[in-house]
Design a protein around this motif. Structure first.
Motif, PDB file in Angstrom:
ATOM      1  N   ARG A 123       0.836  -1.196   0.000  1.00 42.63           N
ATOM      2  CA  ARG A 123       0.000   0.000   0.000  1.00 42.63           C
ATOM      3  C   ARG A 123       0.871   1.245   0.000  1.00 42.63           C
ATOM      4  NH1 ARG A 123      -5.102   1.816   3.801  1.00 42.63           N
ATOM      5  NH2 ARG A 123      -4.612   4.025   3.850  1.00 42.63           N
ATOM      6  N   GLU A 124       0.597   2.153  -0.926  1.00 40.00           N
ATOM      7  CA  GLU A 124       1.306   3.418  -0.979  1.00 40.00           C
ATOM      8  C   GLU A 124       0.749   4.372   0.080  1.00 40.00           C
ATOM      9  OE1 GLU A 124       3.880   4.263  -2.823  1.00 40.00           O
ATOM     10  OE2 GLU A 124       3.943   2.293  -3.797  1.00 40.00           O
ATOM     11  N   PRO A 125       1.596   5.204   0.684  1.00 37.17           N
ATOM     12  CA  PRO A 125       1.091   6.159   1.690  1.00 37.17           C
ATOM     13  C   PRO A 125      -0.013   7.062   1.176  1.00 37.17           C
ATOM     14  CG  PRO A 125       3.490   6.061   1.739  1.00 37.17           C
ATOM     15  CD  PRO A 125       3.061   5.264   0.539  1.00 37.17           C
ATOM     16  N   SER A 126      -0.024   7.314  -0.134  1.00 38.58           N
ATOM     17  CA  SER A 126      -1.029   8.208  -0.714  1.00 38.58           C
ATOM     18  C   SER A 126      -2.316   7.482  -1.103  1.00 38.58           C
ATOM     19  CB  SER A 126      -0.457   8.888  -1.964  1.00 38.58           C
ATOM     20  OG  SER A 126      -0.109   7.914  -2.945  1.00 38.58           O
ATOM     21  N   ALA A 127      -2.406   6.183  -0.806  1.00 38.79           N
ATOM     22  CA  ALA A 127      -3.554   5.399  -1.263  1.00 38.79           C
ATOM     23  C   ALA A 127      -4.878   5.949  -0.743  1.00 38.79           C
ATOM     24  CB  ALA A 127      -3.388   3.932  -0.850  1.00 38.79           C
ATOM     25  N   ALA A 128      -4.870   6.503   0.476  1.00 41.59           N
ATOM     26  CA  ALA A 128      -6.112   7.009   1.065  1.00 41.59           C
ATOM     27  C   ALA A 128      -6.659   8.225   0.317  1.00 41.59           C
ATOM     28  CB  ALA A 128      -5.894   7.356   2.534  1.00 41.59           C
ATOM     29  N   ASP A 129      -5.815   8.889  -0.463  1.00 46.81           N
ATOM     30  CA  ASP A 129      -6.250  10.108  -1.153  1.00 46.81           C
ATOM     31  C   ASP A 129      -7.351   9.842  -2.181  1.00 46.81           C
ATOM     32  OD1 ASP A 129      -4.335  11.361   0.351  1.00 46.81           O
ATOM     33  OD2 ASP A 129      -2.863  11.541  -1.273  1.00 46.81           O
ATOM     34  N   THR A 130      -7.382   8.617  -2.706  1.00 43.12           N
ATOM     35  CA  THR A 130      -8.375   8.288  -3.743  1.00 43.12           C
ATOM     36  C   THR A 130      -9.599   7.573  -3.163  1.00 43.12           C
ATOM     37  OG1 THR A 130      -7.271   6.179  -4.243  1.00 43.12           O
ATOM     38  CG2 THR A 130      -6.567   8.124  -5.496  1.00 43.12           C
ATOM     39  N   PHE A 131      -9.740   7.582  -1.837  1.00 44.56           N
ATOM     40  CA  PHE A 131     -10.834   6.858  -1.192  1.00 44.56           C
ATOM     41  C   PHE A 131     -12.211   7.230  -1.746  1.00 44.56           C
ATOM     42  CE2 PHE A 131     -13.435   6.265   2.880  1.00 44.56           C
ATOM     43  CZ  PHE A 131     -13.580   4.892   2.708  1.00 44.56           C
ATOM     44  N   PRO A 132     -12.566   8.507  -1.872  1.00 42.86           N
ATOM     45  CA  PRO A 132     -13.891   8.832  -2.424  1.00 42.86           C
ATOM     46  C   PRO A 132     -14.100   8.276  -3.831  1.00 42.86           C
ATOM     47  CG  PRO A 132     -12.925  10.750  -1.362  1.00 42.86           C
ATOM     48  CD  PRO A 132     -11.834   9.723  -1.460  1.00 42.86           C
ATOM     49  N   ARG A 133     -13.089   8.417  -4.676  1.00 44.12           N
ATOM     50  CA  ARG A 133     -13.209   7.916  -6.048  1.00 44.12           C
ATOM     51  C   ARG A 133     -13.309   6.395  -6.062  1.00 44.12           C
ATOM     52  NH1 ARG A 133      -8.131   9.125  -9.401  1.00 44.12           N
ATOM     53  NH2 ARG A 133      -7.453   7.117  -8.531  1.00 44.12           N
ATOM     54  N   ASP A 134     -12.540   5.739  -5.174  1.00 44.82           N
ATOM     55  CA  ASP A 134     -12.569   4.284  -5.113  1.00 44.82           C
ATOM     56  C   ASP A 134     -13.948   3.779  -4.678  1.00 44.82           C
ATOM     57  OD1 ASP A 134      -9.938   4.213  -5.893  1.00 44.82           O
ATOM     58  OD2 ASP A 134      -9.129   3.843  -3.885  1.00 44.82           O
ATOM     59  N   ILE A 135     -14.594   4.491  -3.743  1.00 41.38           N
ATOM     60  CA  ILE A 135     -15.944   4.097  -3.330  1.00 41.38           C
ATOM     61  C   ILE A 135     -16.899   4.186  -4.516  1.00 41.38           C
ATOM     62  CG2 ILE A 135     -17.944   4.739  -1.934  1.00 41.38           C
ATOM     63  CD1 ILE A 135     -16.069   5.571   0.277  1.00 41.38           C
ATOM     64  N   LYS A 136     -16.813   5.264  -5.276  1.00 41.95           N
ATOM     65  CA  LYS A 136     -17.703   5.428  -6.428  1.00 41.95           C
ATOM     66  C   LYS A 136     -17.441   4.346  -7.479  1.00 41.95           C
ATOM     67  CE  LYS A 136     -18.299  10.442  -5.947  1.00 41.95           C
ATOM     68  NZ  LYS A 136     -18.070  11.765  -6.573  1.00 41.95           N
ATOM     69  N   GLU A 137     -16.157   4.014  -7.676  1.00 40.96           N
ATOM     70  CA  GLU A 137     -15.842   2.945  -8.633  1.00 40.96           C
ATOM     71  C   GLU A 137     -16.421   1.617  -8.165  1.00 40.96           C
ATOM     72  OE1 GLU A 137     -11.944   0.583 -10.418  1.00 40.96           O
ATOM     73  OE2 GLU A 137     -11.671   2.595  -9.577  1.00 40.96           O
ATOM     74  N   LEU A 138     -16.252   1.316  -6.884  1.00 39.66           N
ATOM     75  CA  LEU A 138     -16.782   0.087  -6.311  1.00 39.66           C
ATOM     76  C   LEU A 138     -18.301   0.046  -6.416  1.00 39.66           C
ATOM     77  CD1 LEU A 138     -16.647  -2.488  -4.557  1.00 39.66           C
ATOM     78  CD2 LEU A 138     -16.463  -1.001  -2.548  1.00 39.66           C
ATOM     79  N   GLN A 139     -18.946   1.159  -6.080  1.00 38.12           N
ATOM     80  CA  GLN A 139     -20.400   1.221  -6.155  1.00 38.12           C
ATOM     81  C   GLN A 139     -20.883   1.007  -7.588  1.00 38.12           C
ATOM     82  OE1 GLN A 139     -22.244   5.024  -5.122  1.00 38.12           O
ATOM     83  NE2 GLN A 139     -23.766   3.927  -3.916  1.00 38.12           N
ATOM     84  N   GLY A 140     -20.136   1.553  -8.535  1.00 35.55           N
ATOM     85  CA  GLY A 140     -20.497   1.357  -9.938  1.00 35.55           C
ATOM     86  C   GLY A 140     -20.473  -0.103 -10.345  1.00 35.55           C
ATOM     87  N   TYR A 141     -19.449  -0.832  -9.919  1.00 33.44           N
ATOM     88  CA  TYR A 141     -19.390  -2.266 -10.224  1.00 33.44           C
ATOM     89  C   TYR A 141     -20.591  -3.000  -9.641  1.00 33.44           C
ATOM     90  CZ  TYR A 141     -14.458  -1.624 -11.554  1.00 33.44           C
ATOM     91  OH  TYR A 141     -13.281  -1.226 -12.158  1.00 33.44           O
ATOM     92  N   LEU A 142     -20.912  -2.707  -8.377  1.00 33.28           N
ATOM     93  CA  LEU A 142     -21.982  -3.446  -7.689  1.00 33.28           C
ATOM     94  C   LEU A 142     -23.357  -3.101  -8.245  1.00 33.28           C
ATOM     95  CD1 LEU A 142     -20.649  -3.167  -4.031  1.00 33.28           C
ATOM     96  CD2 LEU A 142     -20.645  -5.205  -5.482  1.00 33.28           C
ATOM     97  N   LYS A 143     -23.517  -1.903  -8.770  1.00 34.33           N
ATOM     98  CA  LYS A 143     -24.794  -1.500  -9.354  1.00 34.33           C
ATOM     99  C   LYS A 143     -24.924  -1.895 -10.822  1.00 34.33           C
ATOM    100  CE  LYS A 143     -26.154   2.402  -6.458  1.00 34.33           C
ATOM    101  NZ  LYS A 143     -27.468   1.783  -6.164  1.00 34.33           N
ATOM    102  N   GLY A 144     -23.833  -2.382 -11.406  1.00 36.47           N
ATOM    103  CA  GLY A 144     -23.865  -2.663 -12.833  1.00 36.47           C
ATOM    104  C   GLY A 144     -23.744  -1.420 -13.674  1.00 36.47           C
ATOM    105  N   GLU A 145     -23.117  -0.385 -13.091  1.00 39.46           N
ATOM    106  CA  GLU A 145     -22.920   0.891 -13.787  1.00 39.46           C
ATOM    107  C   GLU A 145     -21.443   1.263 -13.736  1.00 39.46           C
ATOM    108  OE1 GLU A 145     -25.447   3.462 -11.560  1.00 39.46           O
ATOM    109  OE2 GLU A 145     -27.295   2.444 -12.178  1.00 39.46           O
ATOM    110  N   SER A 146     -20.611   0.412 -14.289  1.00 34.48           N
ATOM    111  CA  SER A 146     -19.164   0.569 -14.185  1.00 34.48           C
ATOM    112  C   SER A 146     -18.684   1.910 -14.710  1.00 34.48           C
ATOM    113  CB  SER A 146     -18.463  -0.558 -14.948  1.00 34.48           C
ATOM    114  OG  SER A 146     -17.069  -0.360 -14.944  1.00 34.48           O
ATOM    115  N   MET A 147     -17.747   2.512 -13.983  1.00 32.81           N
ATOM    116  CA  MET A 147     -17.138   3.763 -14.412  1.00 32.81           C
ATOM    117  C   MET A 147     -16.056   3.536 -15.467  1.00 32.81           C
ATOM    118  SD  MET A 147     -16.726   5.547 -10.642  1.00 32.81           S
ATOM    119  CE  MET A 147     -15.700   6.880 -11.302  1.00 32.81           C
ATOM    120  N   ILE A 148     -15.664   2.275 -15.649  1.00 31.80           N
ATOM    121  CA  ILE A 148     -14.591   1.956 -16.595  1.00 31.80           C
ATOM    122  C   ILE A 148     -15.182   1.163 -17.749  1.00 31.80           C
ATOM    123  CG2 ILE A 148     -12.359   0.810 -16.893  1.00 31.80           C
ATOM    124  CD1 ILE A 148     -11.872   1.201 -13.912  1.00 31.80           C
TER     125      ILE A 148
END
Length: 328
Positions: A123-148
Motif C-alpha cells: 500500500r502506498e502512503p497516498s492510497a487514502a487520497d483516492t478513497f472517495p473515487r474508489d468508493i464510487k468505482e466500487l459502487q459502480g461495479y456493484l450497481k452494474g454501472e461501471s465507471m470503466i
C-alpha cells in the motif's frame, strides 16, 4: 428499545487459543446472535495482530454465512485503499450471490495496521487520497454501472450490496453524507468526535436512491452479566487483555508485566479509547444503551462483546436478547 442492535466481532484469538478455535467461537457467537435477534454482525479488517483472526475478512464472512441462516453479515470494515475496488466488488458480489439479502459492505480508509505492515500490503502512503473515487468505482461495479468502459465485476454486477462509510472523524461523516451512504462511527475505540461527526453527517446528508434518509450507526463496548460484580470482573479482564494486545505487540507479556503497565501513561491512553462501555447487569446496560443512542440520535447501535471469556460473551448476548431486543 426501538432501534436495531448489531455486533462488531474481531474474531479475537485469546491467549493459549488457536486460530481455528477462535473462528469456531466466532461461529458459535454468530449463531447465538442470530437466535437472539441481532440485526447484523460485522467483521473488521486488521493486519499483523496475532490476537485478531479477521484479516481475510471476506473469507471469514463466507464461513460464518455458511454456518448461519438469516442474520446479516458484512465488513466493518474493508480498508478499501488496501485493495482494488474491482477485487472487493468481486468478493462481496460473490458473497451476495451465495447469500442474497444478507451481505453488507462497510468501507474505511485507514490501513488497519502499522507503517511497516502497510509496506508488506504493497500500500502506498497516498492510497487514502483516492478513497472517495474508489468508493464510487466500487459502487459502480456493484450497481452494474461501471465507471470503466468494458470492465465489470463478475460476480458482483447488479448485486447492489449496501455500502457504509466507516470513520472516526469529521472526514468520514462528510464523505458519507455527500455520497448519500450509511455511516458508522468507531466510537468503541475512538470516542473523541462522536457527537460532532453525528451532527455533521445528519446536517450534510444528501439523499440517494439507496439511502433516502441518513442511517447513522454508533459503536460501543458492552459487558452484561447476572451481577454487577461479575460484569466488573469481566471488564477488568478485558482491560488487561487490551493492554496486552496494544502494548505487547511482538512479545508475550506476563501477568506481572501487565499489572505494572496498567497505570502507566501509555495504558491510560489505551484505556481511554473505551470511554463508551456499558458494564453491569442487563438493566444497567439497557439504560446505558438507551441514553447513548438518544444522545447521538443513532439509528442503530453496534456493540463489541467485550468480555474476554467466551461463556461471558454468550451470557451477554443471551441477556440482551431476552431483555433488550424487540421481538416482532
Amino acid at each position: 428499545m426501538s432501534y436495531p442492535l448489531s455486533i462488531l466481532d474481531l474474531s479475537t484469538v485469546l491467549p493459549d487459543q488457536s486460530v481455528a478455535e477462535a473462528v469456531a467461537a466466532t461461529v458459535d457467537l454468530a449463531r447465538a446472535a442470530e437466535e437472539q435477534g441481532f440485526a447484523r454482525i460485522w467483521f473488521a479488517e486488521h493486519h499483523n495482530f496475532p490476537s485478531i483472526a479477521s484479516s481475510a475478512t471476506s473469507v471469514l464472512i463466507a464461513h460464518v454465512a455458511a454456518n448461519t441462516s438469516s442474520i446479516r453479515l458484512g465488513a466493518g470494515g474493508i480498508m478499501l485503499p488496501n485493495h482494488s475496488p474491482l477485487v472487493i466488488a468481486e468478493q462481496f458480489g460473490t458473497l451476495a450471490e451465495i447469500h442474497p439479502g444478507r451481505i453488507d459492505l462497510g468501507l474505511g480508509r485507514a490501513p488497519g495496521t502499522d507503517q511497516r505492515t502497510m509496506m508488506a500490503l504493497r500500500r502506498e502512503p497516498s492510497a487514502a487520497d483516492t478513497f472517495p473515487r474508489d468508493i464510487k468505482e466500487l459502487q459502480g461495479y456493484l450497481k452494474g454501472e461501471s465507471m470503466i468502459p468494458g470492465v465489470d465485476a463478475y460476480p458482483g454486477k447488479g448485486t447492489d450490496v449496501p455500502l457504509f462509510v466507516l470513520g472516526s472523524s469529521q472526514y468520514g461523516a462528510q464523505l458519507a453524507a455527500a455520497l448519500g451512504l450509511g455511516y458508522a462511527f468507531a466510537s468503541h475505540f475512538a470516542p473523541q468526535m462522536l457527537e460532532h461527526a453525528a451532527r455533521i453527517y445528519r446536517e450534510s446528508f444528501e439523499p440517494s436512491e439507496d439511502y433516502p434518509e441518513p442511517h447513522f450507526i454508533a459503536a460501543l463496548n458492552v459487558i452484561a452479566a447476572d451481577t454487577a460484580e461479575e460484569a466488573q470482573r469481566q471488564f477488568e479482564l478485558s482491560q488487561r487483555f487490551r493492554i496486552r494486545q496494544m502494548l505487547g505487540r511482538g512479545r508475550d507479556l506476563t501477568e506481572e508485566e501487565v499489572t505494572q503497565l496498567m497505570h502507566s501513561p501509555a495504558a491510560e491512553q489505551v484505556l481511554s479509547m473505551t470511554k463508551y462501555t456499558a458494564v453491569g447487569t442487563v438493566e444497567t446496560v439497557r439504560d446505558y444503551l438507551d441514553r447513548f443512542r438518544e444522545r447521538v440520535q443513532a439509528d442503530e447501535l453496534i456493540i463489541t462483546n467485550a468480555a474476554p471469556d467466551l461463556e461471558a460473551r454468550h451470557r451477554t448476548l443471551q441477556l440482551l436478547g431476552e431483555n433488550v431486543m424487540v421481538r416482532g
